[in-house]
Scaffold this motif. Structure first.
Motif, PDB file in Angstrom:
ATOM      1  N   ASN A  28       0.822  -1.294   0.202  1.00  0.00           N
ATOM      2  CA  ASN A  28       0.022  -0.078   0.070  1.00  0.00           C
ATOM      3  C   ASN A  28       0.867   1.181  -0.027  1.00  0.00           C
ATOM      4  OD1 ASN A  28      -1.551  -2.196   1.966  1.00  0.00           O
ATOM      5  ND2 ASN A  28      -2.866  -1.146   0.451  1.00  0.00           N
ATOM      6  N   GLY A  29       2.258   1.203   0.323  1.00  0.00           N
ATOM      7  CA  GLY A  29       3.058   2.171   0.224  1.00  0.00           C
ATOM      8  C   GLY A  29       4.118   2.184   1.328  1.00  0.00           C
ATOM      9  N   ASN A  70      -4.490   2.553  -0.564  1.00  0.00           N
ATOM     10  CA  ASN A  70      -3.195   2.767  -0.957  1.00  0.00           C
ATOM     11  C   ASN A  70      -2.965   4.352  -0.332  1.00  0.00           C
ATOM     12  OD1 ASN A  70      -2.666   0.676  -2.017  1.00  0.00           O
ATOM     13  ND2 ASN A  70      -2.628   1.326  -4.057  1.00  0.00           N
TER      14      ASN A  70
END
Length: 163
Positions: A28-29, A70
């Motif tokens: 997601n980051g 995200n």
């Protein structure tokens, strides 16, 4: 859902080996953790308040958890400042948005040395009336070379996963 949490813990093998501000790239980051020292002077790395589901508010209230969105930039995972609402308690730190996992590890792998460590996964007790993963220390576990994950969940989620 538990496979997603195990995936997050396993992704710990993809650390940026910066001692001051460790970074992890999750699906997601990026998240930024912090370095700490145990009571026995052992260095550990903490990554707190990692979302494992979308906030269960608005239309998602009382529904089964949905995957987290995200995020842009780097998510600050250096501290936990929220806990799920508990029966009969009121606090500034309590929120419906509390579906997070906290991960503590005694070692960051490097590109040269991919370390495999045992993983312990802990869901605090309290019968959804008392307790929080905010108040739990990881010192004794990380002192012994174990990755530890603390997990928070809400009552509806618990009922859905145990039926």
């Amino acid at each position: 859902m538990s496979t997603k949490i195990v995936l997050i813990v396993l992704i710990l093998s993809h650390f940026d080996n910066s001692l001051a501000d460790p970074l992890i790239k999750l699906p997601n980051g990026l998240i930024q953790g912090r370095q700490g020292i145990t009571f026995h002077n052992t260095t550990f790395y903490a990554f707190e308040k990692i979302p494992y589901a979308a906030p269960p508010v608005g239309e998602l209230r009382f529904q089964a958890p949905k995957p987290p969105q995200n995020w842009e930039g780097t998510l600050n995972a250096t501290h936990l400042d929220v806990s799920c609402h508990q029966e009969g308690t009121v606090g500034d730190y309590e929120s419906e948005d509390c579906l997070y996992i906290n991960v503590f590890t005694p070692q960051l792998p490097s590109e040269d040395d991919n370390v495999s460590l045992p993983v312990m996964f802990f869901i605090h007790g309290g019968a959804f009336k008392v307790g929080s993963s905010m108040n739990l220390a990881s010192d004794l576990i990380t002192d012994n070379g174990v990755i530890l994950g603390f997990y928070q969940l809400k009552m509806k989620q618990f009922q859905e996963t145990t039926v």
